[in-house]
Design an enzyme around this catalytic site. Structure first.
Site, PDB file in Angstrom:
ATOM      1  N   SER A 186       6.166  14.149  18.608  1.00 53.89           N
ATOM      2  CA  SER A 186       5.125  14.406  19.841  1.00 53.89           C
ATOM      3  C   SER A 186       3.967  15.216  19.232  1.00 53.89           C
ATOM      4  O   SER A 186       3.421  14.934  18.149  1.00 53.89           O
ATOM      5  CB  SER A 186       5.673  14.622  21.171  1.00 53.89           C
TER       6      SER A 186
ATOM      7  N   TYR B 290      -4.693   9.952  24.284  1.00 53.00           N
ATOM      8  CA  TYR B 290      -3.855  10.563  23.522  1.00 53.00           C
ATOM      9  C   TYR B 290      -2.728  11.349  24.079  1.00 53.00           C
ATOM     10  O   TYR B 290      -1.429  10.938  23.963  1.00 53.00           O
ATOM     11  CB  TYR B 290      -4.345  11.520  22.280  1.00 53.00           C
TER      12      TYR B 290
ATOM     13  N   ASN C 118       7.881   8.481  14.671  1.00 50.52           N
ATOM     14  CA  ASN C 118       6.837   9.422  14.077  1.00 50.52           C
ATOM     15  C   ASN C 118       5.568   8.767  13.895  1.00 50.52           C
ATOM     16  O   ASN C 118       4.526   9.183  14.286  1.00 50.52           O
ATOM     17  CB  ASN C 118       7.323   9.800  12.556  1.00 50.52           C
TER      18      ASN C 118
ATOM     19  N   LYS D 131       1.445  10.781  24.742  1.00 46.78           N
ATOM     20  CA  LYS D 131       2.463  11.791  24.454  1.00 46.78           C
ATOM     21  C   LYS D 131       3.174  12.065  25.369  1.00 46.78           C
ATOM     22  O   LYS D 131       4.463  12.229  25.230  1.00 46.78           O
ATOM     23  CB  LYS D 131       1.989  12.965  23.257  1.00 46.78           C
TER      24      LYS D 131
ATOM     25  N   ASP E  44       5.537  -2.960  12.180  1.00 45.78           N
ATOM     26  CA  ASP E  44       4.662  -2.469  12.942  1.00 45.78           C
ATOM     27  C   ASP E  44       5.039  -2.228  14.182  1.00 45.78           C
ATOM     28  O   ASP E  44       5.325  -2.898  15.157  1.00 45.78           O
ATOM     29  CB  ASP E  44       3.109  -2.936  12.903  1.00 45.78           C
TER      30      ASP E  44
ATOM     31  N   LYS F  54       0.861  -1.150  -0.049  1.00 43.00           N
ATOM     32  CA  LYS F  54       0.215   0.118  -0.032  1.00 43.00           C
ATOM     33  C   LYS F  54       0.860   1.200   0.143  1.00 43.00           C
ATOM     34  O   LYS F  54       0.643   2.282  -0.785  1.00 43.00           O
ATOM     35  CB  LYS F  54      -0.805  -0.009   1.297  1.00 43.00           C
TER      36      LYS F  54
ATOM     37  N   THR G 215      -2.579  16.699   7.316  1.00 46.81           N
ATOM     38  CA  THR G 215      -2.248  15.358   6.954  1.00 46.81           C
ATOM     39  C   THR G 215      -3.580  14.463   7.038  1.00 46.81           C
ATOM     40  O   THR G 215      -4.335  15.152   7.721  1.00 46.81           O
ATOM     41  CB  THR G 215      -1.011  14.968   8.120  1.00 46.81           C
TER      42      THR G 215
HETATM   43  N1  LIG Z   1      -1.491  15.954  11.827  1.00 43.00           N
HETATM   44  C1  LIG Z   1      -1.337  16.697  12.881  1.00 43.00           C
HETATM   45  O1  LIG Z   1      -2.222  17.422  12.774  1.00 43.00           O
HETATM   46  C2  LIG Z   1      -0.412  16.354  14.011  1.00 43.00           C
HETATM   47  C3  LIG Z   1      -0.422  16.985  15.181  1.00 43.00           C
HETATM   48  C4  LIG Z   1       0.129  16.650  16.191  1.00 43.00           C
HETATM   49  C5  LIG Z   1       1.166  15.551  16.411  1.00 43.00           C
HETATM   50  N2  LIG Z   1       1.159  14.746  15.306  1.00 43.00           N
HETATM   51  C6  LIG Z   1       1.846  13.458  15.267  1.00 43.00           C
HETATM   52  O2  LIG Z   1       2.631  13.465  14.184  1.00 43.00           O
HETATM   53  C7  LIG Z   1       2.865  11.902  13.808  1.00 43.00           C
HETATM   54  C8  LIG Z   1       2.504  11.350  12.307  1.00 43.00           C
HETATM   55  O3  LIG Z   1       1.179  11.808  12.158  1.00 43.00           O
HETATM   56  P1  LIG Z   1       0.520  12.472  10.622  1.00 43.00           P
HETATM   57  O4  LIG Z   1       0.006  13.494  11.021  1.00 43.00           O
HETATM   58  O5  LIG Z   1       1.484  12.618   9.772  1.00 43.00           O
HETATM   59  O6  LIG Z   1      -0.681  11.303  10.462  1.00 43.00           O
HETATM   60  P2  LIG Z   1      -0.878  10.217   9.404  1.00 43.00           P
HETATM   61  O7  LIG Z   1      -0.802  11.025   7.886  1.00 43.00           O
HETATM   62  O8  LIG Z   1      -2.106   9.552   9.875  1.00 43.00           O
HETATM   63  O9  LIG Z   1       0.524   9.137   9.535  1.00 43.00           O
HETATM   64  C9  LIG Z   1       0.590   8.459  10.579  1.00 43.00           C
HETATM   65  C10 LIG Z   1       1.456   7.192  10.433  1.00 43.00           C
HETATM   66  O10 LIG Z   1       1.586   6.436  11.532  1.00 43.00           O
HETATM   67  C11 LIG Z   1       1.427   5.295  11.047  1.00 43.00           C
HETATM   68  N3  LIG Z   1       0.414   4.676  12.041  1.00 43.00           N
HETATM   69  C12 LIG Z   1      -1.064   5.273  12.328  1.00 43.00           C
HETATM   70  N4  LIG Z   1      -1.561   4.316  13.078  1.00 43.00           N
HETATM   71  C13 LIG Z   1      -0.819   3.538  13.017  1.00 43.00           C
HETATM   72  C14 LIG Z   1      -1.220   2.226  14.184  1.00 43.00           C
HETATM   73  N5  LIG Z   1      -2.280   2.063  14.514  1.00 43.00           N
HETATM   74  N6  LIG Z   1      -0.136   1.327  14.333  1.00 43.00           N
HETATM   75  C15 LIG Z   1       1.207   1.737  13.837  1.00 43.00           C
HETATM   76  N7  LIG Z   1       1.391   2.814  12.853  1.00 43.00           N
HETATM   77  C16 LIG Z   1       0.575   3.479  12.581  1.00 43.00           C
HETATM   78  C17 LIG Z   1       0.992   5.174   9.692  1.00 43.00           C
HETATM   79  O11 LIG Z   1       1.900   4.178   8.970  1.00 43.00           O
HETATM   80  P3  LIG Z   1       1.356   2.992   8.116  1.00 43.00           P
HETATM   81  O12 LIG Z   1      -0.149   3.096   8.001  1.00 43.00           O
HETATM   82  O13 LIG Z   1       2.286   2.972   6.839  1.00 43.00           O
HETATM   83  O14 LIG Z   1       1.729   1.687   9.059  1.00 43.00           O
HETATM   84  C18 LIG Z   1       1.299   6.546   9.244  1.00 43.00           C
HETATM   85  O15 LIG Z   1       2.138   6.518   8.293  1.00 43.00           O
HETATM   86  C19 LIG Z   1       1.796  11.134  14.821  1.00 43.00           C
HETATM   87  O16 LIG Z   1       2.662  10.761  15.891  1.00 43.00           O
HETATM   88  C20 LIG Z   1       0.932  12.144  15.172  1.00 43.00           C
HETATM   89  O17 LIG Z   1       0.593  11.843  16.651  1.00 43.00           O
HETATM   90  C21 LIG Z   1       0.218  15.121  14.283  1.00 43.00           C
END
Ligand SMILES: NC(=O)c1ccc[n+]([C@@H]2O[C@H](COP(=O)([O-])OP(=O)(O)OC[C@H]3O[C@@H](n4cnc5c(N)ncnc54)[C@H](OP(=O)(O)O)[C@@H]3O)[C@@H](O)[C@H]2O)c1
Length: 285
Positions: A136, A150, A85, A154, A60, A41, A185
């Site tokens: 984080s 959550y 991440n 964190k 994973d 994927k 994202t």
């Molecule tokens: N976007 C925001 O607003 C935001 C704000 C604050 C913090 N963050 C943090 O940024 C990081 C990346 O998030 P993102 O915004 O890039 O979101 P995203 O696009 O959903 O990406 C999250 C990644 O984490 C992996 N993941 C998701 N659920 C998982 C699970 N149940 N088990 C194992 N792997 C899992 C997925 O990898 P695969 O599906 O390929 O395995 C995916 O590539 C996270 O730690 C999140 O807490 C995001």
């Protein structure tokens, strides 16, 4: 080690911030290993990664075998920079959330990164250099209603990285905690809410901040306008920090996160002033 010969290991590199970091790191000339739970994927949705030399690893972090697999990866690829991440958000009231929902969140956001850190440190120690970067969240410093689970994951993993930063200071290894605000994202479309309730909250929490947070999170089928964070800019800021060097532990990203952090710091200061005389009255005479 020259900067361009660095090897970056990025967990959850298939989308969002991980994908942006992987792309920017490849552009900077680094070797990049990306983990994903589904290589087929990931390769289909992000073909540029392999085309530009990125290497997918089917891993994973939440699974028990991930420590051994991170060790193998770190040794085989001589990892210099670990980016923890991968993660998701569980949104729900404390009373409405089951213990297994908390455990699932901790498996991904706490135990996964912890396993990766423990597995990658020996190779970095041996070299006397390296970076451990935690993605984080502002939720790693602020616990809003509906975000207990959550934030617990964190806050907990931030504590591990903060403590580690002191432990490895003299070993040539640097630790960076990145705290993004809201970024554009797929993250918000993957939010999980308490499975026991059709609406994600129980009747008792109707009309409370829990309902507001859960409903607000579940309605997000597309990215709302108020989400201002650009993941590519975030990725460039992180890479720039590793190149230029940094003498801070936490790096907030996004104006919204700066405002939220300032508000929390003011709350902490207010509480400290309100309780200072109580605190200092409890020492032995
Ligand atoms: N976007 C925001 O607003 C935001 C704000 C604050 C913090 N963050 C943090 O940024 C990081 C990346 O998030 P993102 O915004 O890039 O979101 P995203 O696009 O959903 O990406 C999250 C990644 O984490 C992996 N993941 C998701 N659920 C998982 C699970 N149940 N088990 C194992 N792997 C899992 C997925 O990898 P695969 O599906 O390929 O395995 C995916 O590539 C996270 O730690 C999140 O807490 C995001």
């Amino acid at each position: 080690m020259t900067v361009t010969s660095q090897t970056w290991l990025i967990t959850g590199a298939s989308s969002g911030l991980g994908k942006s970091l992987a792309s920017e790191a490849l552009r900077a000339g680094y070797k990049v290993i990306g983990t994903t739970r589904d290589v087929g994927k990931a390769a289909a949705s992000y073909p540029d990664f392999s085309e530009n030399g990125g290497i997918w690893i089917d891993l994973d972090p939440a699974q028990n075998d991930s420590y051994d697999r991170f060790v193998k990866c770190s040794q085989e690829h001589n990892v210099d920079v670990l980016v923890n991440n991968a993660g998701y958000a569980f949104i729900g009231g404390v009373e409405d959330t089951s213990e297994s929902e908390v455990r699932d969140q901790m498996d991904v956001n706490f135990y996964g990164p912890l396993r990766a850190v423990r597995a990658c440190l020996p190779v970095m120690r041996e070299k006397g250099s390296g970076h451990v970067i935690l993605i984080s969240s502002g939720a790693g410093f602020i616990a809003r209603p509906g975000r207990a689970t959550y934030s617990a994951s964190k806050f907990g993993i931030e504590a591990v990285h903060e403590s580690l930063s002191h432990e490895v200071k003299t070993l040539g290894i640097k630790v960076l905690i990145v705290e993004p605000g809201a970024f554009r994202t797929p993250f918000s479309s993957r939010i999980i809410t308490p499975a026991r309730f059709d609406n994600g909250f129980s009747e008792a929490y109707k009309g409370t901040a829990v309902e507001q947070m859960v409903v607000g999170s579940r309605q997000l089928t597309s990215i709302p306008d108020y989400v201002k964070g650009d993941p590519d800019k975030a990725a460039r800021a992180i890479i720039k920090a590793t190149v230029a060097g940094y003498d801070y532990l936490r790096m907030p990203l996004g104006t919204d996160c700066v405002i939220a952090l300032e508000s929390k710091i003011a709350d902490l200061q207010r509480d400290l002033e309100a309780t200072r005389s109580i605190a200092t009255s409890t020492d032995v005479d």
